[in-house]
Scaffold this motif. Sequence first.
Motif, mmCIF file in Angstrom:
data_model
loop_
_atom_site.group_PDB
_atom_site.id
_atom_site.type_symbol
_atom_site.label_atom_id
_atom_site.label_comp_id
_atom_site.label_asym_id
_atom_site.label_seq_id
_atom_site.Cartn_x
_atom_site.Cartn_y
_atom_site.Cartn_z
ATOM 1 N N CYS A 58 -18.894 19.779 -32.295
ATOM 2 C CA CYS A 58 -19.661 18.529 -32.385
ATOM 3 C C CYS A 58 -21.123 18.866 -32.645
ATOM 4 O O CYS A 58 -21.751 19.549 -31.841
ATOM 5 C CB CYS A 58 -19.514 17.728 -31.100
ATOM 6 S SG CYS A 58 -20.508 16.220 -31.074
ATOM 7 N N PHE A 78 -18.195 16.386 -36.916
ATOM 8 C CA PHE A 78 -17.160 16.946 -36.051
ATOM 9 C C PHE A 78 -16.249 17.863 -36.848
ATOM 10 O O PHE A 78 -15.803 17.505 -37.937
ATOM 11 C CB PHE A 78 -16.315 15.829 -35.434
ATOM 12 C CG PHE A 78 -17.101 14.880 -34.566
ATOM 13 C CD1 PHE A 78 -17.301 15.163 -33.226
ATOM 14 C CD2 PHE A 78 -17.640 13.722 -35.090
ATOM 15 C CE1 PHE A 78 -18.018 14.296 -32.421
ATOM 16 C CE2 PHE A 78 -18.364 12.846 -34.295
ATOM 17 C CZ PHE A 78 -18.556 13.135 -32.956
ATOM 18 N N VAL A 97 -17.842 5.266 -39.941
ATOM 19 C CA VAL A 97 -17.202 6.519 -40.338
ATOM 20 C C VAL A 97 -17.421 6.749 -41.832
ATOM 21 O O VAL A 97 -17.021 5.929 -42.657
ATOM 22 C CB VAL A 97 -15.699 6.511 -39.985
ATOM 23 C CG1 VAL A 97 -15.024 7.794 -40.468
ATOM 24 C CG2 VAL A 97 -15.509 6.340 -38.485
ATOM 25 N N GLY A 100 -13.546 11.591 -42.762
ATOM 26 C CA GLY A 100 -12.626 11.951 -41.682
ATOM 27 C C GLY A 100 -12.098 10.737 -40.953
ATOM 28 O O GLY A 100 -11.971 9.650 -41.513
ATOM 29 N N LYS A 101 -11.816 10.933 -39.682
ATOM 30 C CA LYS A 101 -11.204 9.876 -38.887
ATOM 31 C C LYS A 101 -11.635 10.062 -37.436
ATOM 32 O O LYS A 101 -11.644 11.177 -36.923
ATOM 33 C CB LYS A 101 -9.686 9.987 -39.039
ATOM 34 C CG LYS A 101 -8.883 9.023 -38.263
ATOM 35 C CD LYS A 101 -7.399 9.011 -38.639
ATOM 36 C CE LYS A 101 -6.751 10.356 -38.709
ATOM 37 N NZ LYS A 101 -5.300 10.309 -38.927
ATOM 38 N N LEU A 102 -11.972 8.976 -36.761
ATOM 39 C CA LEU A 102 -12.313 8.973 -35.339
ATOM 40 C C LEU A 102 -11.161 8.317 -34.597
ATOM 41 O O LEU A 102 -10.756 7.198 -34.932
ATOM 42 C CB LEU A 102 -13.610 8.200 -35.105
ATOM 43 C CG LEU A 102 -14.119 8.104 -33.675
ATOM 44 C CD1 LEU A 102 -14.504 9.486 -33.154
ATOM 45 C CD2 LEU A 102 -15.314 7.162 -33.606
ATOM 46 N N GLU A 113 -7.567 4.219 -34.475
ATOM 47 C CA GLU A 113 -8.077 5.110 -35.517
ATOM 48 C C GLU A 113 -9.102 4.360 -36.349
ATOM 49 O O GLU A 113 -8.841 3.242 -36.793
ATOM 50 C CB GLU A 113 -6.951 5.584 -36.432
ATOM 51 C CG GLU A 113 -5.952 6.481 -35.756
ATOM 52 C CD GLU A 113 -4.936 7.058 -36.738
ATOM 53 O OE1 GLU A 113 -5.015 6.776 -37.954
ATOM 54 O OE2 GLU A 113 -4.066 7.808 -36.270
ATOM 55 N N LYS A 115 -11.243 4.854 -39.795
ATOM 56 C CA LYS A 115 -11.179 5.678 -41.010
ATOM 57 C C LYS A 115 -12.436 5.507 -41.862
ATOM 58 O O LYS A 115 -13.249 4.613 -41.599
ATOM 59 C CB LYS A 115 -9.928 5.299 -41.792
ATOM 60 C CG LYS A 115 -8.650 5.574 -41.009
ATOM 61 C CD LYS A 115 -7.431 5.080 -41.717
ATOM 62 C CE LYS A 115 -6.208 5.310 -40.839
ATOM 63 N NZ LYS A 115 -5.032 4.643 -41.336
ATOM 64 N N CYS A 131 -11.606 11.883 -30.472
ATOM 65 C CA CYS A 131 -11.340 13.138 -31.170
ATOM 66 C C CYS A 131 -11.336 12.902 -32.673
ATOM 67 O O CYS A 131 -11.267 11.761 -33.133
ATOM 68 C CB CYS A 131 -10.030 13.764 -30.704
ATOM 69 S SG CYS A 131 -8.554 12.856 -31.182
ATOM 70 N N THR A 132 -11.424 14.003 -33.398
ATOM 71 C CA THR A 132 -11.392 13.949 -34.860
ATOM 72 C C THR A 132 -10.350 14.967 -35.341
ATOM 73 O O THR A 132 -10.679 16.123 -35.567
ATOM 74 C CB THR A 132 -12.778 14.268 -35.455
ATOM 75 O OG1 THR A 132 -13.201 15.544 -34.971
ATOM 76 C CG2 THR A 132 -13.804 13.220 -35.066
ATOM 77 N N GLY A 136 -14.852 15.058 -39.146
ATOM 78 C CA GLY A 136 -15.437 13.804 -39.576
ATOM 79 C C GLY A 136 -16.947 13.830 -39.620
ATOM 80 O O GLY A 136 -17.601 14.709 -39.053
ATOM 81 N N MET A 138 -20.031 10.836 -39.172
ATOM 82 C CA MET A 138 -20.245 9.465 -38.758
ATOM 83 C C MET A 138 -21.725 9.164 -38.565
ATOM 84 O O MET A 138 -22.490 10.058 -38.220
ATOM 85 C CB MET A 138 -19.538 9.191 -37.421
ATOM 86 C CG MET A 138 -18.046 9.100 -37.539
ATOM 87 S SD MET A 138 -17.271 10.165 -36.330
ATOM 88 C CE MET A 138 -15.823 10.620 -37.211
#
Length: 173
Positions: A58, A78, A97, A100-102, A113, A115, A131-132, A136, A138
Amino acid sequence: MDAGAHGRLIGYHRTNDAPTAQGDIVMDAITPNTKADQHSHVVRPANMEWQKTRFPGCEVKPLLFDKQTGLVTALMRFAPGAVLPDHEHVKIEQTYVLEGKLVDKEGPAAGLEVKPGEFVWREPGSRHVACTPEGGLMLAMFQIPNKFHERDGRVTDLGGKDWESLWAHAMKD
């Protein structure tokens, strides 16, 4: 990188802590000294270094940080599989975001999720583990830094410092 008179932010703490006037906004960015509107502050994230946090994978680029109120805007990056452990959003939190994805790993919204191109905001008092899975990038905005609930019962901020001693004053407004 020369961060100027304000020093460098690490986990929303300044190093090189020179006294500042009440209400000073501290940014970890080189803001050119221009004759333009003094109420507009251009921040160039591409010229800033990513700062590691105490959480593996992070990293953060603080774009705006007001030490008096706790207002924070930051780019957060991340690595794949990175986890932001048990934390509470004391006031409203907003995240857009970019890549990636949170994912909410634990908490009331487990499995949620967010996106690329999606925006999530969380109400005051919301608490979760994020988590990612694939990493990700952001843009995150906080009205005041998060409370991290440590396994030993302590409540800290992103930098691992005691939350109450640093931020209780901002809740009195």
